[in-house]
Write an enzyme that holds these catalytic residues in place. Structure first.
Site, short mmCIF file in Angstrom:
data_model
loop_
_atom_site.label_atom_id
_atom_site.label_comp_id
_atom_site.label_asym_id
_atom_site.label_seq_id
_atom_site.Cartn_x
_atom_site.Cartn_y
_atom_site.Cartn_z
N ARG A 75 6.81 -23.84 -3.96
CA ARG A 75 7.16 -23.65 -2.54
C ARG A 75 8.58 -24.11 -2.25
O ARG A 75 9.21 -23.62 -1.31
CB ARG A 75 6.12 -24.33 -1.64
CG ARG A 75 4.80 -23.56 -1.58
CD ARG A 75 3.78 -24.27 -0.73
NE ARG A 75 3.42 -25.56 -1.23
CZ ARG A 75 2.54 -25.78 -2.21
NH1 ARG A 75 1.92 -24.76 -2.76
NH2 ARG A 75 2.27 -27.00 -2.61
N GLU A 112 -2.55 -38.05 -10.92
CA GLU A 112 -3.77 -38.85 -10.86
C GLU A 112 -4.59 -38.67 -12.15
O GLU A 112 -5.08 -39.62 -12.74
CB GLU A 112 -4.59 -38.45 -9.64
CG GLU A 112 -5.67 -39.47 -9.32
CD GLU A 112 -6.42 -39.11 -8.05
OE1 GLU A 112 -6.04 -38.15 -7.38
OE2 GLU A 112 -7.42 -39.81 -7.77
P1 AMP Z 1 4.24 -35.41 -5.28
O1 AMP Z 1 4.89 -35.32 -6.63
O2 AMP Z 1 2.96 -36.16 -5.30
O3 AMP Z 1 5.20 -35.94 -4.22
O4 AMP Z 1 3.81 -33.96 -4.88
C1 AMP Z 1 4.71 -33.10 -4.41
C2 AMP Z 1 4.41 -31.68 -4.79
O5 AMP Z 1 3.02 -31.36 -4.68
C3 AMP Z 1 5.13 -30.77 -3.86
O6 AMP Z 1 5.73 -29.77 -4.66
C4 AMP Z 1 4.09 -30.23 -2.93
O7 AMP Z 1 4.25 -28.85 -2.79
C5 AMP Z 1 2.77 -30.54 -3.57
N1 AMP Z 1 1.84 -31.27 -2.68
C6 AMP Z 1 1.41 -32.54 -2.85
N2 AMP Z 1 0.53 -32.88 -1.90
C7 AMP Z 1 0.41 -31.81 -1.10
C8 AMP Z 1 -0.36 -31.53 0.08
N3 AMP Z 1 -1.19 -32.43 0.63
N4 AMP Z 1 -0.23 -30.32 0.64
C9 AMP Z 1 0.60 -29.39 0.11
N5 AMP Z 1 1.33 -29.59 -1.00
C10 AMP Z 1 1.25 -30.77 -1.60
#
Ligand code: AMP
Length: 187
Positions: A75, A112
């Site tokens: 995205r 996780e």
């Molecule tokens: P993180 O590495 O945990 O910060 O996750 C970020 C990536 O996961 C981003 O590319 C987001 O598109 C996706 N992501 C994580 N959590 C969500 C959520 N609750 N809703 C939508 N996309 C998420």
């Protein structure tokens, strides 16, 4: 705040509040997925959020201060491409493992369950380039932190990260350390 006097960023936040859909238990139980597709489908909202994100790559007089916008699969690509054009900067993709055809730098980070790998072409950025990282959601911050490491492998400088929203109940802000964050909305 809405109406003609609202700033672009305030109007962008209003659009996000109105259009982002919370989808419980997707893609797995316990996760509330932030679905941004209704924002993309609304050209006025899409334009507002792109302009608000692009502000993270400008100085106070409106000049562009970055050479490239780094879009994070998947995205992040959708947002980073118009942000790059709005700034007059180049676009550099950060992709999941095995998708880029030439020599890459690779970084892994913990999920996780298991680990994720992201890659960037080694010649995507040059030493001294300034790069703005763009994604839709900052959650745990692992993806952005790994992307910053990719940028720094090239000798470029991570100018900051711009996201539509960050999730306050997860440690994303802490995980990205001193990387300046522009988040249009904290949820
Ligand atoms: P993180 O590495 O945990 O910060 O996750 C970020 C990536 O996961 C981003 O590319 C987001 O598109 C996706 N992501 C994580 N959590 C969500 C959520 N609750 N809703 C939508 N996309 C998420």
């Amino acid at each position: 705040m809405t109406g003609p006097d609202a700033t672009t960023s305030e109007q962008a936040v209003d659009a996000l509040r109105r259009l982002v859909v919370d989808v419980p238990d997707f893609p797995e139980p316990g996760v509330v997925f932030k679905d941004i597709t209704p924002v993309l489908a609304d050209p006025q909202a899409f334009g507002l959020v792109v302009e608000a994100l692009a502000e993270a790559g400008r100085d106070e007089s409106g000049g562009c201060v970055v050479d490239h916008v780094v879009g994070i699969e998947a995205r992040g690509f959708i947002l980073a491409a118009p942000v790059a054009l709005a700034l007059g900067a180049g676009l550099v993709p950060v992709r999941k493992a095995g998708k880029l055809p030439r020599a890459t730098y690779t970084e892994s980070y913990a999920l996780e369950y298991g680990e994720a790998i992201v890659e960037m072409h080694q010649d995507g950025l040059r030493p001294g380039d300034r790069a703005l990282l763009v994604d839709d959601v900052l959650a745990t911050g692992g993806t952005v932190a790994a992307t910053r490491r990719l940028v720094e492998h090239t000798g470029a400088v991570a100018h900051g990260v711009a996201v539509l929203m960050d999730l306050s109940f997860l440690p994303g802000r802490k995980a990205i350390g001193d990387l300046p964050l522009t988040s249009l909305m904290t949820v």
